[in-house]
Every structure is written in C-alpha cells, then in structure tokens.
Design a protein around this motif. Structure first.
Motif, short mmCIF file in Angstrom:
data_model
loop_
_atom_site.label_atom_id
_atom_site.label_comp_id
_atom_site.label_asym_id
_atom_site.label_seq_id
_atom_site.Cartn_x
_atom_site.Cartn_y
_atom_site.Cartn_z
N VAL A 135 46.02 34.12 33.79
CA VAL A 135 46.91 35.04 33.32
C VAL A 135 46.66 36.47 34.01
O VAL A 135 47.84 37.02 34.32
CB VAL A 135 46.71 35.42 31.84
CG1 VAL A 135 47.53 36.66 31.24
CG2 VAL A 135 46.91 34.16 30.96
N ILE A 136 45.52 36.87 34.51
CA ILE A 136 45.35 38.16 35.25
C ILE A 136 46.21 38.00 36.68
O ILE A 136 46.72 39.02 37.13
CB ILE A 136 44.05 38.52 35.41
CG1 ILE A 136 43.41 38.96 34.02
CG2 ILE A 136 43.62 39.74 36.36
CD1 ILE A 136 41.90 39.20 34.02
N THR A 137 45.79 36.96 37.40
CA THR A 137 46.54 36.53 38.51
C THR A 137 47.90 36.62 38.29
O THR A 137 48.49 37.38 39.40
CB THR A 137 45.92 35.33 38.99
OG1 THR A 137 44.61 35.03 39.18
CG2 THR A 137 46.63 35.12 40.14
N VAL A 138 48.49 35.95 37.54
CA VAL A 138 50.17 36.07 37.24
C VAL A 138 50.67 37.37 37.28
O VAL A 138 51.54 37.88 37.75
CB VAL A 138 50.34 35.03 36.19
CG1 VAL A 138 51.98 35.28 35.76
CG2 VAL A 138 49.95 33.49 36.73
N ALA A 139 49.60 38.26 36.29
CA ALA A 139 50.25 39.41 35.85
C ALA A 139 50.22 40.30 37.12
O ALA A 139 51.05 41.12 37.32
CB ALA A 139 49.50 39.91 34.66
#
Length: 496
Positions: A363-367
């Motif tokens: 999720v952090i990578t996508v965000a």
C-alpha cells in the motif's frame, strides 16, 4: 549436427518461424502507434518541441533493441525522465538538457558496469506487486484527461474499442486486437466525419529524420556542475524503472535477462539519443505491456520495429496518423492498465492470508508512486519500509534463556536467533547482573553475530559483569561470528 542445422539454430526465432515474425512485426506497429501521443505528451512536460520526444523514442527503441539485455521491452521517452530534466531545460535551455542526457547515459554505463543491477535482489515481492499496481493506476490516470471535457462521441468510441479488444481475440489472434481496434475506429471516425480529438491535435509530427550533433553548450566545468545533478538523477530514475520493468517482463515471459547488460544498454541508448538531440528516456511499462502481454512479442525485433515504424508513421504517413482518434489509443491504454494490475493481490482471500506488514509495504509503495508520479520514489520508500518491517520481525526472534547450576556457581545463558542492530539493543537488558553467580557463560551456538552493534552489546554485558567482579565466557560462536567478535571486541565503546 550438420553445419546447416547449426546455422539454423543460431538464427533468431523471427527468421526461423514466420508466425513469430508476424507477431513481432504487428506488435512493433501497435507499439509505434501508442508511442506517438505519449512521446508528444512527455515533450510538453519537458518543455520541448514534440519532435524532440518522438526522436528520443525512435533512437531509444532502435538502440536498445541492439544493446539491451531484456528482449521485447520497449524503451522510449518517458514522463519520469521528462519530470527530472524539465527544470534544467526551463532554467538553462535545450542545449543543457541534451548535454545532461548524454552525461546521464555515461552515468548509467558506469553504474551498470559497477553492478548496480544486483541491487534488484533487495526489492521484495510486496514492493514489486505495489510497483505493478501503481503503474496500472498511473496508466489509467494518464487517460482521464483524454476523457474529460470531450465531445460525447468519444465515450462510445472508447467503449467500442474496449469491446473489440475483448471479443476480437476470441475469433482470431493472427492480428493484434489493439491494431484492429485502432484501424476500425479511425476508419469509422474519418468516414462518418465524427469530430473528436485526434493524434494531430497533440502536436505537429516531424517530417524528417533526426541529425546527429554536439550539444550547444560551452564545454566548461561550470556547465558540468550545472548538468551533473540532473544527469545523475535521470540516470537513477531511468535505471530504476528499466530494471523493475525488465524484472516484470522476466516474470511474465518466464525467462531470464541480463540486468547488467540492460543497465549498460540503457546508458548507451541515452548517449546515442543525446547526440541525436533527443530528450532521453528509459523503459516504458505501458508500451512494454502492449508489446509483451497484449501482442505476445518476445524478441528484440519488435522493439527495433517499434522505433523504426514510429519514424515511418510520422514522416511517410503523418497525415493518416494525425487522423487517428485519441479515443482509440485511450481504449488501448485502459485495457493495458486493467491487464497490468495484479487483481489477485487485492482479492479478499489473498489479503486475509497476507501478513499485515506485507500489505502495508504494498500500500505504501502504491501510495507514494501515485502521489508523486515517480516510480523510483515509490520503490525506494517501499523497499525501506520492507526492510524496517523485516528488521522488526527478525529482532523479536532473538531469545535469551538462563539455566543456573544446582550448586549456584555458574549460570548459562543460551542466546537463540539473529543478532544485529535491532535485536542486540534489547540484549543488554536480558541479564541479571546483580543476582547471577560469579561465573557466567553465554552460549551462542544457536545465534549469529551480524554487525558491530551486536559485538558492542556483548562487550557491554561483559563490562557490567566485570564491574561486579564476575567473569563472562562466550562460547559456541560459529566461524563468521567468532571472526567478527575477535576483530571488534574491545575496540568499540561499550555502554554502561
């Protein structure tokens, strides 16, 4: 094996198999059509003439097809590179931009030769999944402006294009569905006189091939110090995107590619592009997915032809290409975004089984990627997050158990797990310094010392026992741990 058979085995697949040849040619043509509006858009981002982006896409694709390490991957002008060099062009002019592209290529060759590609092994799967999903989201988001504030016929055209790409392959796969969709929608809009945005509305196509030359800048140290930061940033961003894309294609095609050769190849391609007055580039995930996943291309012929067809389409068939409705290309890219997204990774069944830390990293990578529109930032932040999650997880695996002899003269502490900076910080507090007997044995048979922090922690334990007149014996060290402990013990400042 006969000489004729040996020679046949050395020939590329596209020569030996007409079906492969057809797939590669048609795949290259589809990619060339999709490259035109993208290259023009990235030229606008960089603040240069549309022809500059098209020239860059041509030289990047043709060069990387020869010197690259990942077959069927498409390299051309990209938005990430455009964002990096746009300030340089705006503040210092086009000459400095071209010089920065050449220097970035030199940096990439050096980094490739030094083995920077080996760092890819430290990118965990959760970051890779986040990278893929964020790419899919960015590809879709890039199409949203083409669907906003446009004439209403655009929407049924996009729907028709998507329908063609879904159902046409059920009839035949001889011709790539995206090419069929683009052709049919172009014929319909031109024949019916439907007024919708076209490729020609994006900018004027070039009418001649690029000419090589030197950048128009003074060759001084001042120029070098001006362009070096931008060139280095471009080199890193370009390598990051290219190596991640190459790894993705490896997984899709179930084949291996040389990441070192790809790194050096990207540098050579940027050097060539710079000398031809292009804006530089790197691997393009959208066009690569069109080539590999949609068209089924597998060789460097498709990459080479994508660049060659691009110039032919612009110079020879410019008027026809200008009439292609943007709706047709938007439909292709929307289909690519849906095909690229890893839907299995967000399925409820998968999320229930996945560790919370892995989900957080994804999720952090996508965000980060979606927020910054910079794939490199997302991958770096995601990888650092994954390392922190891993360190916290491993740190809790270090256990200390104590066994005291019946005569109360010796206590044996058995340490189990990996000792490094995260776990060793808690090690010092796991001993009963005041109440333990005079002889203390620390058994490290089931542990491993990884860094100086662990040696310093053991020194601190020994110092605290020594202050109370007690002796400490460390036993069970494996060979690497013993070597590190012998080399550093007593040389580090232990805490008290």
């Amino acid at each position: 094996m006969s000489p004729a058979a040996r020679l046949n085995g050395l020939r590329p697949d596209w020569i030996r198999d007409p079906k492969v040849w057809r797939t590669e040619v048609l795949g290259g043509l589809v990619v060339a059509l999709a490259l035109i509006p993208e290259a023009i858009s990235f030229s606008v981002i960089a603040g240069v003439d549309p022809a500059i982006g098209l020239f860059a896409s041509f030289t990047m694709a043709v060069t990387i097809a020869v010197v690259g390490g990942r077959r069927a991957m498409i390299s051309a002008a990209t938005g990430a590179v455009a964002l990096v060099i746009a300030p340089l062009n705006r503040e210092h002019g086009f000459g400095h931009l071209v010089a920065a592209v050449i220097l970035a290529g030199v940096f990439q060759v050096i980094l490739g030769a030094l083995g920077v590609a080996k760092l890819m092994r430290f990118v965990p799967r959760s970051v890779m999944v986040g990278f893929v999903n964020s790419l899919a989201i960015l590809i879709f988001m890039a199409q949203v402006p083409e669907m906003s504030g446009v004439p209403w016929p655009v929407y049924p055209l996009i729907a028709a294009g998507l329908a063609l790409m879904v159902f046409f392959p059920k009839a035949t796969t001889v011709v790539p569905a995206p090419l069929v969709s683009i052709t049919i929608l172009t014929v319909v809009t031109v024949a019916a006189g439907i007024a919708v945005p076209t490729v020609g509305d994006k900018g004027e196509l070039p009418s001649s091939l690029p000419v090589p030359g030197l950048p128009d800048v003074p060759f001084t140290m001042d120029t070098l110090t001006t362009i070096a930061p931008y060139a280095f940033a471009m080199a890193l961003v370009g390598l990051m995107e290219s190596l991640m894309t190459a790894k993705l294609v490896d997984d899709i095609t179930e084949t291996h590619s040389s990441k070192t050769r790809e790194s050096i190849g990207q540098g050579i391609a940027n050097i060539v592009t710079g000398f031809f007055g292009g804006m530089g580039g790197c691997a393009m995930i959208g066009q690569t997915m069109i080539n590999v996943k949609v068209s089924g291309a597998r060789t460097s012929l498709s990459t080479f032809l994508a660049g060659a067809f691009l110039m032919v389409l612009c110079i020879v068939f410019g008027p026809i290409v200008s009439d292609i409705p943007m709706a047709a290309l938007v439909a292709v890219m929307v289909m690519v975004s849906f095909a690229t997204f890893d839907w299995h990774s967000v399925a409820p069944k998968t999320l229930k089984r996945m560790p919370a830390g892995e989900i957080a990293v994804m999720v952090i990578t996508v965000a980060c990627v979606v927020a910054t529109h910079n794939l490199a930032i997302g991958v770096v932040v995601g990888s650092i997050t994954a390392m922190v999650v891993f360190a916290r997880r491993v740190a809790h695996l270090a256990e200390v158990t104590a066994v005291t002899d019946p005569d109360r003269t010796t206590v044996v502490y058995r340490v189990t797990g990996e000792l490094f900076f995260a776990s060793s910080n808690d090690l010092v507090g796991r001993f009963a310094y005041a109440t333990d007997p005079d002889r203390v044995v620390i058994d490290l048979s089931d542990a491993h010392i990884w860094d100086a922090s662990s040696v310093a922690a053991l020194d601190t334990v020994e110092t605290r026992y020594a202050q109370r007149g007690k002796t400490v014996e460390i036993t069970g060290l494996n060979e690497p741990s013993a070597h590190l402990h012998k080399r550093l013990s007593g040389e580090l400042s232990a805490g008290h």
